[in-house]
Scaffold this motif. Structure first.
Motif, mmCIF file in Angstrom:
data_model
loop_
_atom_site.group_PDB
_atom_site.id
_atom_site.type_symbol
_atom_site.label_atom_id
_atom_site.label_comp_id
_atom_site.label_asym_id
_atom_site.label_seq_id
_atom_site.Cartn_x
_atom_site.Cartn_y
_atom_site.Cartn_z
ATOM 1 N N ASP A 1 -5.261 -0.368 -7.709
ATOM 2 C CA ASP A 1 -5.488 1.037 -8.058
ATOM 3 C C ASP A 1 -4.148 1.677 -8.348
ATOM 4 O OD1 ASP A 1 -6.834 3.353 -8.608
ATOM 5 O OD2 ASP A 1 -7.592 3.685 -6.577
ATOM 6 N N HIS A 2 -4.134 2.669 -9.245
ATOM 7 C CA HIS A 2 -2.908 3.395 -9.560
ATOM 8 C C HIS A 2 -3.259 4.817 -9.943
ATOM 9 C CE1 HIS A 2 -4.265 1.618 -13.414
ATOM 10 N NE2 HIS A 2 -3.784 2.714 -13.970
ATOM 11 N N VAL A 3 -2.378 5.730 -9.614
ATOM 12 C CA VAL A 3 -2.631 7.146 -9.870
ATOM 13 C C VAL A 3 -2.215 7.521 -11.290
ATOM 14 C CG1 VAL A 3 -2.094 9.501 -9.159
ATOM 15 C CG2 VAL A 3 -2.407 7.717 -7.441
ATOM 16 N N GLU B 1 4.442 -11.010 -16.337
ATOM 17 C CA GLU B 1 3.714 -12.251 -16.581
ATOM 18 C C GLU B 1 2.584 -12.405 -15.561
ATOM 19 O OE1 GLU B 1 4.583 -17.093 -16.633
ATOM 20 O OE2 GLU B 1 6.231 -15.664 -16.399
ATOM 21 N N ASN B 2 1.398 -12.758 -16.051
ATOM 22 C CA ASN B 2 0.226 -12.917 -15.167
ATOM 23 C C ASN B 2 0.024 -11.634 -14.366
ATOM 24 O OD1 ASN B 2 0.215 -15.537 -16.144
ATOM 25 N ND2 ASN B 2 1.155 -16.392 -14.301
ATOM 26 N N PHE B 3 -0.351 -10.604 -15.069
ATOM 27 C CA PHE B 3 -0.435 -9.259 -14.496
ATOM 28 C C PHE B 3 -1.867 -8.757 -14.650
ATOM 29 C CE2 PHE B 3 0.658 -4.977 -13.489
ATOM 30 C CZ PHE B 3 1.917 -4.998 -12.910
ATOM 31 N N TYR B 4 -2.444 -8.275 -13.538
ATOM 32 C CA TYR B 4 -3.862 -7.918 -13.522
ATOM 33 C C TYR B 4 -4.014 -6.464 -13.080
ATOM 34 C CZ TYR B 4 -4.069 -12.966 -13.708
ATOM 35 O OH TYR B 4 -3.879 -14.273 -14.078
ATOM 36 N N ILE B 5 -4.595 -5.653 -13.965
ATOM 37 C CA ILE B 5 -4.732 -4.217 -13.729
ATOM 38 C C ILE B 5 -6.218 -3.909 -13.621
ATOM 39 C CG2 ILE B 5 -4.257 -1.921 -14.648
ATOM 40 C CD1 ILE B 5 -1.971 -3.320 -16.313
ATOM 41 N N GLU B 6 -6.671 -3.480 -12.443
ATOM 42 C CA GLU B 6 -8.098 -3.345 -12.216
ATOM 43 C C GLU B 6 -8.657 -1.977 -12.612
ATOM 44 O OE1 GLU B 6 -9.715 -4.941 -8.665
ATOM 45 O OE2 GLU B 6 -8.512 -6.769 -8.765
ATOM 46 N N LYS B 7 -7.858 -0.948 -12.551
ATOM 47 C CA LYS B 7 -8.353 0.390 -12.890
ATOM 48 C C LYS B 7 -8.347 0.593 -14.406
ATOM 49 C CE LYS B 7 -7.553 5.309 -11.953
ATOM 50 N NZ LYS B 7 -6.715 6.289 -11.218
ATOM 51 N N PRO B 8 -9.410 1.151 -14.983
ATOM 52 C CA PRO B 8 -9.481 1.349 -16.435
ATOM 53 C C PRO B 8 -8.776 2.616 -16.905
ATOM 54 C CG PRO B 8 -11.550 1.999 -15.444
ATOM 55 C CD PRO B 8 -10.696 1.465 -14.317
ATOM 56 N N SER B 9 -7.468 2.688 -16.700
ATOM 57 C CA SER B 9 -6.739 3.896 -17.073
ATOM 58 C C SER B 9 -5.243 3.619 -17.135
ATOM 59 C CB SER B 9 -7.005 5.005 -16.044
ATOM 60 O OG SER B 9 -6.188 6.126 -16.275
ATOM 61 N N ARG B 10 -4.578 4.050 -18.196
ATOM 62 C CA ARG B 10 -3.119 4.047 -18.331
ATOM 63 C C ARG B 10 -2.487 2.730 -17.851
ATOM 64 N NH1 ARG B 10 -0.775 9.637 -16.079
ATOM 65 N NH2 ARG B 10 1.102 8.749 -17.034
ATOM 66 N N GLY C 1 0.860 -1.172 0.000
ATOM 67 C CA GLY C 1 0.000 0.000 0.000
ATOM 68 C C GLY C 1 0.897 1.222 0.000
ATOM 69 N N CYS C 2 0.751 2.091 -1.012
ATOM 70 C CA CYS C 2 1.774 3.126 -1.214
ATOM 71 C C CYS C 2 1.177 4.426 -1.725
ATOM 72 C CB CYS C 2 2.832 2.618 -2.201
ATOM 73 S SG CYS C 2 2.133 1.991 -3.746
ATOM 74 N N GLY C 3 1.832 5.538 -1.369
ATOM 75 C CA GLY C 3 1.442 6.849 -1.856
ATOM 76 C C GLY C 3 2.261 7.298 -3.048
ATOM 77 N N ASP C 4 3.192 6.445 -3.479
ATOM 78 C CA ASP C 4 3.986 6.692 -4.687
ATOM 79 C C ASP C 4 4.245 5.322 -5.320
ATOM 80 O OD1 ASP C 4 5.658 7.931 -6.643
ATOM 81 O OD2 ASP C 4 6.213 9.477 -5.212
ATOM 82 N N ASP C 5 5.304 5.167 -6.074
ATOM 83 C CA ASP C 5 5.512 3.927 -6.816
ATOM 84 C C ASP C 5 5.530 2.697 -5.909
ATOM 85 O OD1 ASP C 5 5.893 5.637 -9.035
ATOM 86 O OD2 ASP C 5 8.024 5.818 -8.538
ATOM 87 N N GLY C 6 4.740 1.679 -6.268
ATOM 88 C CA GLY C 6 4.712 0.459 -5.470
ATOM 89 C C GLY C 6 6.071 -0.213 -5.451
ATOM 90 N N CYS D 1 2.264 -10.620 -5.628
ATOM 91 C CA CYS D 1 2.127 -9.410 -4.815
ATOM 92 C C CYS D 1 0.896 -8.610 -5.239
ATOM 93 C CB CYS D 1 3.377 -8.539 -4.936
ATOM 94 S SG CYS D 1 4.849 -9.256 -4.175
ATOM 95 N N VAL D 2 0.382 -7.826 -4.291
ATOM 96 C CA VAL D 2 -0.761 -6.954 -4.515
ATOM 97 C C VAL D 2 -0.327 -5.521 -4.249
ATOM 98 C CG1 VAL D 2 -3.115 -6.387 -3.813
ATOM 99 C CG2 VAL D 2 -2.359 -8.784 -3.843
ATOM 100 N N ILE D 3 -0.673 -4.618 -5.179
ATOM 101 C CA ILE D 3 -0.294 -3.210 -5.055
ATOM 102 C C ILE D 3 -1.547 -2.344 -5.028
ATOM 103 C CG2 ILE D 3 0.921 -1.282 -6.157
ATOM 104 C CD1 ILE D 3 2.747 -3.383 -7.503
ATOM 105 N N TYR D 4 -1.613 -1.458 -4.040
ATOM 106 C CA TYR D 4 -2.660 -0.443 -3.989
ATOM 107 C C TYR D 4 -1.957 0.906 -3.922
ATOM 108 C CZ TYR D 4 -6.740 2.234 -2.421
ATOM 109 O OH TYR D 4 -7.750 3.160 -2.307
ATOM 110 N N ASN D 5 -2.005 1.647 -5.030
ATOM 111 C CA ASN D 5 -1.266 2.905 -5.169
ATOM 112 C C ASN D 5 -2.232 4.087 -5.114
ATOM 113 O OD1 ASN D 5 -0.269 4.702 -8.022
ATOM 114 N ND2 ASN D 5 0.757 4.929 -6.068
#
Length: 456
Positions: free
Chosen positions: A342-344, A364-373, A279-284, A308-312
């Protein structure tokens, strides 16, 4: 007449009956006991209660740097484990993330019940409440002896330590329920282990001005970190600089403000981080090379982040290779089984601003949940490019591979710099954007300096 054989057989029958009864009582689930262990100084959740195989576990309501509040809980889940979440009100809506895990849950009034088959790091949204973070880990193994002279053992409770400076061959152990207020800094050390289920709370001990992280190792070898939590204030949460053989697992990092990168590396070889929540306020993951004059130009090689799970939030990216790349070579870099919730800015980003050559970089095996960039890889001159006169040069990508990528919309962008600073030998295998398979360069955005691209 009763014989020894009769007694022996009767004993076996009793044991079998007891075993079957026990199995039925626990529905043949994992029999790991999760005790209700509070963390002194943390408020108890006013929204959720959690049981794991009918054992109640402590749920905290944590406030983090960056003005974020989440509910958190940590427990052991080695095999099949039933998790029951009781909400303060009836459950009208919920999401269990990462979504790709496809965890099926049953709702009955204010209870949400699901089963885990192995340790996972979950981010659960219920109604409009603050999210609940579930950090399940394997059962602890090899708990050290508190009386061992090579062990710094922190029992349950709050410990004000300031700066922990580990020595060679030392173990720092944080018992579940321990909160260690301070930071960790190791330089020119080797064979260091930091483990347990406690939390390092470095708020008040970090500094942007002096570039002080919550957890940092420099010029060090054979570092192992397992199971702990990290909370920091301003600046990067953790940094490994000029290190070799680093192994991080089942860690949870939670800080969401200015410059709160999660796990950063620079000039590191043989690095592995697995099964962790960032969980991060800048780059995971901020993997870069900042200062060739101070650090030389060592390779960064054989580095992997997996499961790993990233929430940015606040600023930054899910993963960033760059921006500063003041070194000769980054090679054998892998990100596997990663979920960016999530990512900013971008989920995967490289604003490659210096002269490093990237070889064999794989997602590899990468999942991006936010619909942006979802993906932006560029070689460019930026405000992060070297300005000391050491070298004014751009870099190169040779071998950039994407396999089983699932993006949720937005542009996928690859841009080289010029004819001698290319992005080349690129592959997309079984990659999707908004459920549409990438089949050709018509499905992505490239410039004239991207060469030899394949789609499968």
């Amino acid at each position: 007449m009763r014989t020894k054989s009769h007694v022996y057989l009767k004993g076996i029958v009793v044991m079998l009956v007891f075993s079957i009864a026990t199995c039925l009582n626990y529905s043949c689930k994992s029999q790991v006991e999760n005790r209700y262990i509070t963390y002194d100084g943390q408020a108890k959740s006013d929204t959720y209660q959690v049981t794991v195989n009918n054992d109640s576990v402590f749920v905290a309501k944590e406030s983090f740097y960056g003005n974020k509040t989440f509910h958190t809980t940590q427990f052991a889940a080695d095999t099949e484990t039933v998790v029951r979440i009781t909400s303060k009100d009836p459950i009208n809506s919920f999401k269990i993330k990462p979504a790709y895990l496809n965890i099926k849950a049953v709702v009955k009034e204010n209870e949400l019940v699901f089963t885990l088959n192995k340790p996972e790091k979950l981010f659960i949204e219920i109604n409009d409440y603050k999210p609940l973070c579930l950090f399940s880990t394997p059962t602890e193994q090899g708990i050290p002896d508190p009386n061992d002279l090579d062990v710094l053992y922190f029992k349950k409770g709050v410990h004000n330590v300031g700066v922990l400076r580990p020595k060679n061959n030392q173990t720092i152990y944080l018992e579940q329920g321990a909160i260690v207020k301070g930071r960790v800094y190791g330089e020119n050390v080797k064979n260091i282990t930091i483990k347990g289920r406690g939390i390092i709370d470095a708020r008040g001990f970090t500094s942007k001005k002096d570039k002080i992280c919550g957890l940092e190792f420099k010029n060090s070898d054979h570092i192992k970190i397992e199971g702990i939590g990290l909370r920091t204030g301003i600046w990067w949460q953790s940094l490994f600089l000029l290190c070799n053989d680093v192994d991080i697992s089942h860690m949870n990092l939670m800080s969401f403000g200015e410059n709160n990168d999660g796990i950063d590396i620079d000039g590191v070889t043989n690095f592995k981080v697995t099964n962790s929540f960032i969980g991060c306020g800048d780059d995971g993951f901020g993997w870069h090379a900042l200062d060739a004059e101070a650090n030389g130009e060592p390779d960064t090689a054989n580095c992997i982040a997996e499961n790993c799970v990233i929430y940015n939030a606040y600023a930054g990216n899910g993963i960033r290779l760059g921006a500063s790349m003041e070194t000769k070579l980054f090679k054998n870099i892998t990100f596997k089984n990663i979920a960016v919730l999530d990512h900013v800015n971008a989920a995967i980003r490289s604003d490659h601003s210096d002269w490093a050559v990237f070889k064999n970089v794989k997602f590899e095996n990468f999942y991006i949940e936010k619909p942006s960039r979802p993906i932006e890889i560029r070689i460019e001159k930026t405000g992060y490019s070297n300005n000391t006169g050491f070298k004014n040069e751009r870099g190169h990508f040779d071998g950039l591979h994407f396999e089983n990528i699932h993006a949720n919309g937005g542009k996928i962008i690859l841009e080289g710099y010029d004819e001698t600073h290319l992005i080349e030998n690129v592959s997309f295998t079984n990659c999707y954007n908004k459920d549409v398979k990438l089949k050709s360069t018509n499905d992505i955005t490239i410039n004239d300096f991207v060469r030899n691209i394949s789609f499968k």
